[in-house]
Design a protein around this motif. Structure first.
Motif, PDB file in Angstrom:
ATOM      1  N   TYR A 108      -4.267   1.694   1.339  1.00 21.74           N
ATOM      2  CA  TYR A 108      -4.406   1.605   2.796  1.00 21.74           C
ATOM      3  C   TYR A 108      -4.013   0.211   3.275  1.00 21.74           C
ATOM      4  CZ  TYR A 108      -7.197   5.715   1.736  1.00 21.74           C
ATOM      5  OH  TYR A 108      -7.613   6.926   1.254  1.00 21.74           O
ATOM      6  N   SER A 109      -3.507   0.164   4.499  1.00 22.01           N
ATOM      7  CA  SER A 109      -3.083  -1.106   5.094  1.00 22.01           C
ATOM      8  C   SER A 109      -4.195  -1.777   5.888  1.00 22.01           C
ATOM      9  CB  SER A 109      -1.873  -0.881   6.010  1.00 22.01           C
ATOM     10  OG  SER A 109      -2.207   0.024   7.050  1.00 22.01           O
ATOM     11  N   GLN A 110      -5.239  -1.043   6.237  1.00 23.02           N
ATOM     12  CA  GLN A 110      -6.374  -1.618   6.964  1.00 23.02           C
ATOM     13  C   GLN A 110      -7.654  -0.993   6.440  1.00 23.02           C
ATOM     14  OE1 GLN A 110      -6.068  -1.821  11.229  1.00 23.02           O
ATOM     15  NE2 GLN A 110      -8.277  -1.786  11.537  1.00 23.02           N
ATOM     16  N   VAL A 111      -8.591  -1.830   6.044  1.00 27.87           N
ATOM     17  CA  VAL A 111      -9.871  -1.389   5.481  1.00 27.87           C
ATOM     18  C   VAL A 111     -10.976  -1.932   6.369  1.00 27.87           C
ATOM     19  CG1 VAL A 111     -11.377  -1.394   3.467  1.00 27.87           C
ATOM     20  CG2 VAL A 111      -8.892  -1.433   3.170  1.00 27.87           C
ATOM     21  N   GLN A 112     -11.867  -1.046   6.818  1.00 23.85           N
ATOM     22  CA  GLN A 112     -12.996  -1.436   7.659  1.00 23.85           C
ATOM     23  C   GLN A 112     -14.281  -1.215   6.872  1.00 23.85           C
ATOM     24  OE1 GLN A 112     -11.026  -0.759  12.024  1.00 23.85           O
ATOM     25  NE2 GLN A 112     -12.880   0.345  11.541  1.00 23.85           N
ATOM     26  N   ILE A 113     -15.097  -2.265   6.791  1.00 25.54           N
ATOM     27  CA  ILE A 113     -16.313  -2.228   5.985  1.00 25.54           C
ATOM     28  C   ILE A 113     -17.489  -2.667   6.838  1.00 25.54           C
ATOM     29  CG2 ILE A 113     -15.054  -2.679   3.856  1.00 25.54           C
ATOM     30  CD1 ILE A 113     -16.022  -5.562   4.012  1.00 25.54           C
ATOM     31  N   GLU A 114     -18.690  -2.495   6.285  1.00 27.79           N
ATOM     32  CA  GLU A 114     -19.914  -2.875   6.967  1.00 27.79           C
ATOM     33  C   GLU A 114     -20.267  -4.335   6.682  1.00 27.79           C
ATOM     34  OE1 GLU A 114     -22.887   0.742   6.814  1.00 27.79           O
ATOM     35  OE2 GLU A 114     -21.973   0.425   4.852  1.00 27.79           O
ATOM     36  N   ASP A 115     -21.012  -4.917   7.589  1.00 28.65           N
ATOM     37  CA  ASP A 115     -21.587  -6.241   7.386  1.00 28.65           C
ATOM     38  C   ASP A 115     -23.043  -6.043   6.980  1.00 28.65           C
ATOM     39  OD1 ASP A 115     -22.157  -8.897   7.293  1.00 28.65           O
ATOM     40  OD2 ASP A 115     -22.217  -9.185   9.464  1.00 28.65           O
ATOM     41  N   LEU A 116     -23.278  -5.908   5.687  1.00 31.26           N
ATOM     42  CA  LEU A 116     -24.599  -5.568   5.190  1.00 31.26           C
ATOM     43  C   LEU A 116     -25.490  -6.795   5.073  1.00 31.26           C
ATOM     44  CD1 LEU A 116     -23.709  -3.038   2.342  1.00 31.26           C
ATOM     45  CD2 LEU A 116     -24.490  -2.530   4.650  1.00 31.26           C
ATOM     46  N   ASN A 117     -26.761  -6.589   5.377  1.00 26.80           N
ATOM     47  CA  ASN A 117     -27.795  -7.604   5.172  1.00 26.80           C
ATOM     48  C   ASN A 117     -28.579  -7.184   3.934  1.00 26.80           C
ATOM     49  OD1 ASN A 117     -29.767  -9.522   5.258  1.00 26.80           O
ATOM     50  ND2 ASN A 117     -30.354  -9.149   7.381  1.00 26.80           N
ATOM     51  N   LEU A 118     -28.106  -7.626   2.774  1.00 23.59           N
ATOM     52  CA  LEU A 118     -28.687  -7.162   1.519  1.00 23.59           C
ATOM     53  C   LEU A 118     -30.104  -7.672   1.318  1.00 23.59           C
ATOM     54  CD1 LEU A 118     -25.596  -7.554  -0.820  1.00 23.59           C
ATOM     55  CD2 LEU A 118     -26.435  -5.492   0.282  1.00 23.59           C
ATOM     56  N   ALA A 119     -30.388  -8.877   1.785  1.00 22.14           N
ATOM     57  CA  ALA A 119     -31.746  -9.399   1.646  1.00 22.14           C
ATOM     58  C   ALA A 119     -32.746  -8.542   2.406  1.00 22.14           C
ATOM     59  CB  ALA A 119     -31.805 -10.847   2.147  1.00 22.14           C
ATOM     60  N   ALA A 120     -32.354  -8.056   3.586  1.00 18.62           N
ATOM     61  CA  ALA A 120     -33.234  -7.173   4.351  1.00 18.62           C
ATOM     62  C   ALA A 120     -33.324  -5.794   3.707  1.00 18.62           C
ATOM     63  CB  ALA A 120     -32.737  -7.059   5.790  1.00 18.62           C
ATOM     64  N   PRO A 147       0.823  -1.215   0.000  1.00 20.39           N
ATOM     65  CA  PRO A 147       0.000   0.000   0.000  1.00 20.39           C
ATOM     66  C   PRO A 147       0.852   1.259   0.000  1.00 20.39           C
ATOM     67  CG  PRO A 147      -0.758  -1.585   1.647  1.00 20.39           C
ATOM     68  CD  PRO A 147       0.566  -2.071   1.162  1.00 20.39           C
ATOM     69  N   SER A 148       0.344   2.307  -0.647  1.00 19.08           N
ATOM     70  CA  SER A 148       1.056   3.582  -0.670  1.00 19.08           C
ATOM     71  C   SER A 148       1.050   4.258   0.698  1.00 19.08           C
ATOM     72  CB  SER A 148       0.430   4.508  -1.722  1.00 19.08           C
ATOM     73  OG  SER A 148      -0.943   4.743  -1.426  1.00 19.08           O
ATOM     74  N   LYS A 149       0.053   3.930   1.549  1.00 15.74           N
ATOM     75  CA  LYS A 149      -0.010   4.449   2.909  1.00 15.74           C
ATOM     76  C   LYS A 149       0.016   3.251   3.864  1.00 15.74           C
ATOM     77  CE  LYS A 149      -2.808   8.384   1.396  1.00 15.74           C
ATOM     78  NZ  LYS A 149      -4.103   9.100   1.567  1.00 15.74           N
ATOM     79  N   PRO A 150       1.199   2.766   4.217  1.00 18.05           N
ATOM     80  CA  PRO A 150       1.291   1.489   4.944  1.00 18.05           C
ATOM     81  C   PRO A 150       0.677   1.497   6.330  1.00 18.05           C
ATOM     82  CG  PRO A 150       3.433   2.560   4.829  1.00 18.05           C
ATOM     83  CD  PRO A 150       2.525   3.363   3.954  1.00 18.05           C
ATOM     84  N   ASN A 151       0.549   2.642   6.980  1.00 19.89           N
ATOM     85  CA  ASN A 151       0.031   2.694   8.344  1.00 19.89           C
ATOM     86  C   ASN A 151      -1.308   3.401   8.433  1.00 19.89           C
ATOM     87  OD1 ASN A 151       2.384   1.430   9.360  1.00 19.89           O
ATOM     88  ND2 ASN A 151       3.454   3.403   9.386  1.00 19.89           N
ATOM     89  N   ALA A 152      -2.022   3.474   7.318  1.00 26.40           N
ATOM     90  CA  ALA A 152      -3.280   4.214   7.283  1.00 26.40           C
ATOM     91  C   ALA A 152      -4.461   3.265   7.382  1.00 26.40           C
ATOM     92  CB  ALA A 152      -3.379   5.038   5.998  1.00 26.40           C
ATOM     93  N   ARG A 153      -5.525   3.750   8.021  1.00 28.38           N
ATOM     94  CA  ARG A 153      -6.764   2.995   8.159  1.00 28.38           C
ATOM     95  C   ARG A 153      -7.886   3.788   7.518  1.00 28.38           C
ATOM     96  NH1 ARG A 153      -9.002   1.391  14.053  1.00 28.38           N
ATOM     97  NH2 ARG A 153      -9.080   3.674  14.203  1.00 28.38           N
ATOM     98  N   VAL A 154      -8.820   3.069   6.884  1.00 28.90           N
ATOM     99  CA  VAL A 154      -9.895   3.722   6.157  1.00 28.90           C
ATOM    100  C   VAL A 154     -11.196   3.000   6.467  1.00 28.90           C
ATOM    101  CG1 VAL A 154      -9.626   2.287   4.088  1.00 28.90           C
ATOM    102  CG2 VAL A 154     -10.611   4.564   3.866  1.00 28.90           C
ATOM    103  N   GLY A 155     -12.287   3.768   6.486  1.00 25.60           N
ATOM    104  CA  GLY A 155     -13.625   3.210   6.665  1.00 25.60           C
ATOM    105  C   GLY A 155     -14.440   3.436   5.411  1.00 25.60           C
ATOM    106  N   ALA A 156     -15.156   2.415   4.962  1.00 24.17           N
ATOM    107  CA  ALA A 156     -15.940   2.479   3.724  1.00 24.17           C
ATOM    108  C   ALA A 156     -17.406   2.256   4.050  1.00 24.17           C
ATOM    109  CB  ALA A 156     -15.449   1.432   2.727  1.00 24.17           C
ATOM    110  N   ASP A 157     -18.228   3.218   3.658  1.00 22.14           N
ATOM    111  CA  ASP A 157     -19.674   3.135   3.839  1.00 22.14           C
ATOM    112  C   ASP A 157     -20.309   2.962   2.468  1.00 22.14           C
ATOM    113  OD1 ASP A 157     -22.272   3.586   5.386  1.00 22.14           O
ATOM    114  OD2 ASP A 157     -22.364   5.198   3.897  1.00 22.14           O
TER     115      ASP A 157
END
Length: 532
Positions: free
Chosen positions: A360-372, A268-278
């Motif tokens: 990014y070195s760490q990516v945080q995502i949601e646990d989506l319930n697509l059926a709901a 990753p270009s940012k080895p110590n960066a964390r990101v959140g994806a919505d």
């Protein structure tokens, strides 16, 4: 080191070559081999048997084997030779015939078993059904020699997988919707495809030719360099090839095992960066990094943008006589729009996931319930928008890319109310159900729903689930002493909001209501204990 092979026969071959010992469990041999010394001195011997193995240390912890499975798909031209074109259709029909024969065999065995408990049924395994097929094929399919044996094996293997899914779903070992019993395949509804696992499968050095067993050479409309160069250098092994027809076009999908050093040499270009994806529908994704920068990936919504044209072409198709030239032209136009939607949706997911693992070195995502999510508003237009975004392919695509690149992926708890907590003051956000901007009850500041959710997802921690620094929606655990913190530093919710609206369906509503009542009773006891 312990090597786990796919079958016991492969394990025995590895043990004979390397001098290892077969691991025995409950008095029965297993497909595991205990190797002596360093694994690298036995690597060539193990890979000569198969590259599809798992490697564990003496403590049982899995370690990288040096190989990873990947795939690539290429569009090929229909052969101009009518004999070869009919041969391709014959392979599609052979797979379907073997599937229907095996299904009829299974159903007849089930009926005979009900009448006579001593009836010996054919096991639902690929080996047993193929053996029975070889016994009966001269009577039921005297033309079987015109096609590759892999066509029949492909149909039987598909049925075995379908029966396994039905059995596991019936016994409660499979999550998700209930899987029905397999049905017979018809020529009109079944997707034409056939899979080859053995035989003359190769990619020629001209990088434009793909050779399949019995069918022969097919001209690719794309350059095959991305996998042919690895095969030529012996850095990859071709496992199987699947020939399929879609939108009236031919495609060859190749599955291969590639050395890990070939596909995981990026950082990753940012080895110590964390990101959140919505993820969402207005924008495909809103990501927030550690510096507070917000980046929005737009949602292409390919189906919505082509819906007017699809309706016009559909009306034109309904006015044509089936089988006429005008009917074929109108059908080709509709297939072109379908193909365009699929490619745009797939490309947008690949661009998003590639951006995340490259930066990014760490990516945080949601646990989506697509059926709901599809059922949340009980409107066809909303369900169509959820499906049009293609959110279901985001997590599996990001998973394998993050694993290859060495990026850590964290899945946020499904019931974490990322859209209901103000990131700055941790107050409750109020507003319409699908409003873009929400207002905080504490500081009365209006914030963007997606931006605020991305920041909350970024700051979510496994050690404090349901908490972003401090939350107005939570209460601390009762104190065990006079100190100012709880025993384990955890925070427990007074109420939880489900971002994916999974409490709207009748069945899901009952489950969530019971769970909410349990949480409320527990938290009331905690509050009483704290007051005492």
């Amino acid at each position: 080191m312990i090597v786990t092979m796919r079958t016991k026969a492969q394990a025995q071959r590895v043990a004979d070559i390397t001098g290892g010992v077969i691991v025995v469990k409950n008095g029965k041999p297993t497909p595991k081999v205990q190797l002596q010394g360093d694994f690298e001195q036995h690597r060539a011997a193990v890979e000569s048997v198969s590259v599809l193995f798992r490697l564990c240390d003496d403590a049982g912890e899995q370690v990288p084997s040096g190989w990873t499975v990947t795939g690539a798909s290429f569009e090929v031209e229909w052969p101009k030779d009518q004999h070869k074109a009919s041969l391709i259709h014959s392979h599609f029909g052979a797979r379907r015939a073997a599937y229907n024969w095996a299904l009829a065999k299974v159903k007849s065995d089930m009926e005979a078993k009900q009448q006579n408990e001593d009836h010996l049924s054919t096991p639902w395994t690929l080996e047993a059904l193929r053996k029975q097929w070889n016994i009966e094929k001269n009577e039921i399919a005297p033309w079987w020699g015109e096609n590759s044996k892999e066509a029949y094996a492909s149909g039987i293997a598909d049925l075995v997988q379908a029966l396994s899914g039905w059995s596991h779903s019936k016994n409660g070992r499979r999550r998700g919707r209930k899987v029905g019993f397999p049905k017979f395949k018809s020529k009109r509804k079944d997707q034409n495809r056939v899979r080859f696992t053995t035989g003359a499968m190769r990619l020629e050095d001209d990088r434009r030719t793909i050779v399949l067993p019995t069918i022969g050479a097919l001209q690719s409309r794309e350059n095959t360099r991305r996998i042919q160069r690895h095969l030529a250098k012996n850095n990859a092994r071709l496992l199987n090839c699947t020939l399929s027809e879609r939108w009236g076009r031919l495609f060859v999908s190749c599955q291969l095992a590639v050395r890990t050093s070939i596909v995981s040499n990026r950082s990753p270009s940012k080895p110590n960066a964390r990101v959140g994806a919505d993820l969402g529908l207005r924008a495909l994704a809103t990501i927030a990094d550690g510096d507070g920068n917000i980046k929005v990936f737009p949602n292409p919504a390919p189906l919505r943008t082509t819906l007017t044209e699809r309706r016009r072409v559909g009306r034109n198709l309904s006015r044509r006589i089936p089988g006429s030239n005008g009917y074929r032209r109108a059908k080709a136009k509709l297939a072109k729009l379908d193909r365009k939607c699929v490619y745009i949706r797939r490309e947008s997911i690949h661009q998003l996931t590639r951006y995340l693992v490259d930066h990014y070195s760490q990516v945080q995502i949601e646990d989506l319930n697509l059926a709901a999510m599809r059922q949340s508003m009980r409107r066809r237009a909303f369900r169509r928008s959820v499906s049009d975004a293609g959110l279901g392919s985001f997590r599996p695509t990001l998973t394998y890319k993050a694993e290859r690149a060495g990026v850590k992926m964290v899945v946020v708890d499904r019931f974490f109310p990322s859209s209901q907590i103000h990131h700055n003051c941790t107050g409750r956000l109020t507003g319409a159900k699908l409003a873009k901007r929400l207002t905080c009850e504490v500081c009365h500041v209006e914030v963007d729903r997606d931006d605020n959710a991305a920041l909350n997802i970024r700051d979510w921690s496994v050690t404090s689930p349901g908490l972003v620094e401090a939350s107005a929606l939570s209460v601390p655990r009762p104190l065990s002493g006079t100190g100012g913190s709880s025993d384990d530093g955890m925070t427990y919710h007074l109420e939880r909001g489900c971002k994916t609206s999974s409490n709207t369906g009748r069945t899901q509503r009952g489950k969530n209501n019971s769970r909410t009542s349990e949480i409320k009773v527990r938290d009331e006891n905690l509050v009483k204990g704290a007051s005492l």
